[in-house]
Design a protein around this motif. Structure first.
Motif, PDB file in Angstrom:
ATOM      1  N   TYR A 132       0.854  -1.180   0.000  1.00  0.00           N
ATOM      2  CA  TYR A 132       0.000   0.000   0.000  1.00  0.00           C
ATOM      3  C   TYR A 132       0.892   1.233   0.000  1.00  0.00           C
ATOM      4  CZ  TYR A 132       0.994   0.395   5.021  1.00  0.00           C
ATOM      5  OH  TYR A 132       1.621   0.519   6.237  1.00  0.00           O
ATOM      6  N   TYR A 134       0.776   5.741   0.953  1.00  0.00           N
ATOM      7  CA  TYR A 134       0.010   6.773   1.633  1.00  0.00           C
ATOM      8  C   TYR A 134       0.831   8.062   1.681  1.00  0.00           C
ATOM      9  CZ  TYR A 134       3.124   5.857   5.571  1.00  0.00           C
ATOM     10  OH  TYR A 134       4.242   5.710   6.349  1.00  0.00           O
ATOM     11  N   LEU A 210      -4.798   7.418   2.313  1.00  0.00           N
ATOM     12  CA  LEU A 210      -4.416   6.179   1.632  1.00  0.00           C
ATOM     13  C   LEU A 210      -4.424   6.424   0.135  1.00  0.00           C
ATOM     14  CD1 LEU A 210      -3.810   3.098   1.857  1.00  0.00           C
ATOM     15  CD2 LEU A 210      -6.276   2.727   1.662  1.00  0.00           C
TER      16      LEU A 210
END
Length: 367
Positions: A132, A134, A210
């Protein structure tokens, strides 16, 4: 050094952050006993933001640009300090710079299997991992909720907190999903979007946005994966009888590699035939219920389903010494038909069939 020079050196007239170290999210400008000169220059570079705090409270926030610090550019701080419009003296204030760059390639994963309710398998434990990215979107909120008064706050300091939120949200999303485990691999894109949607508000609570979330793999623990593989294999066979025949047929080519080939497996024809009859009878008792009886005149098929019995039957057919009830006492044409039937069912190889056929013809011709 004169007193005037010493005093001038206690004033800060340029505030900036060069981000010399990677992975730093927040950096407090070293103040010590220094004071910020009225009219000093504040430089905030692209991918940065600066926060002024007064007595532990967030006062003013600056985005990218160059600022001359006056009562006009510090409205909140001016109000908190009760400065009048003519204020031009040095002042003290904590200044914290924040990096707003994308933090890419951050990895997440389940340290332990997560138990979820699967629509097809019931309760199962799954592992998952992925990546991920961010960025800090609200430095004031991030300061109040996360970094606080620390001199520096790094990506690694934040990772554990974020990973825990990711795993908790993922577990909840998978647990309420109607997608069976066996379909998850084909729906990882949709799963990623679903988890990202659920994670967005959780990250925003801490001033973090995010940017991207990806599920790379969802798997079962080793022991559950073995059980699933067995279930898939049985499902592919259609029913237990076909699955047993498949296993038997798979074992015959391996048996044929032994010394003497098919006949070698049935070495000691009497013992081999007796074993084949016993196994065939037992297998027929297990698989024959509800399936009807085997067609009359094809006893060799029962022996074939028993594996070793098939080997004995083939050898017996070739030599004319097949066990009772196996068709061995019939004429050569009938024995050849039995062998051809076994060949058509892939229970013996072409080489074994040719050898047995040659043996029968040899006996007929007296060769």
């Amino acid at each position: 050094m004169s007193l005037g020079s010493f005093i001038r050196k206690q004033f800060i007239d340029i505030l900036q952050w060069n981000e010399d170290a990677d992975g730093v999210l927040a950096w407090r400008h070293p103040m010590q006993d220094f004071e910020i000169q009225y009219g000093a220059s504040l430089t905030v570079r692209e991918s940065q933001m600066a926060v002024f705090t007064n007595e532990g409270k967030v006062a003013d926030v600056f985005g990218p640009g160059m600022y001359k610090l006056t009562t006009q550019t510090l409205p909140v701080l001016t109000y908190l300090k009760n400065w009048d419009k003519l204020f031009e003296s040095p002042f003290k204030s904590d200044v914290v710079f924040f990096s707003t760059r994308l933090q890419l390639g951050r990895r997440w994963g389940t340290a332990q299997p997560v138990t979820i309710r699967d629509s097809e398998f019931g309760m199962v434990r799954v592992r998952a991992f992925g990546i991920y990215s961010y960025r800090i979107a609200d430095p004031g909120l991030f300061y109040r909720e996360i970094s606080g008064t620390r001199d520096t706050y790094t990506v690694d300091d934040l990772e554990e907190q974020l990973r825990n939120m990711v795993v908790a949200t993922m577990s909840n999303t998978l647990g309420t999903s109607s997608v069976p485990f066996i379909d998850m691999a084909a729906n990882q894109g949709l799963m990623s979007q679903s988890i990202a949607t659920a994670l967005g508000p959780v990250f925003e609570r801490y001033g973090v946005k995010l940017d991207n979330f990806t599920v790379e793999n969802v798997s079962l623990p080793e022991e559950l994966q073995k059980a699933l593989d067995t279930r898939i294999a049985i499902g592919m066979s259609g029913d237990l009888n076909k699955y047993t025949q498949y296993q038997t047929a798979s074992s015959i080519p391996l048996a044929a590699q032994n010394e003497g080939g098919i006949a070698g497996v049935g070495a000691g024809l009497a013992a081999g035939a007796a074993l084949g009859q016993t196994m065939a009878a037992g297998l027929g008792g297990l698989t024959g219920q509800g399936q009807g009886q085997t067609q009359q005149g094809q006893p060799a098929q029962n022996a074939a389903a028993a594996g070793v019995g098939a080997a004995g039957a083939a050898a017996g057919a070739a030599t004319g010494n097949a066990p009772a009830g196996s068709g061995g006492g019939a004429d050569p044409a009938q024995r050849l038909q039995q062998l051809k039937g076994m060949l058509d069912q892939n229970l013996i190889t072409q080489q074994d069939y040719d050898a047995a056929k040659a043996e029968i013809l040899k006996r007929l011709t007296g060769g």
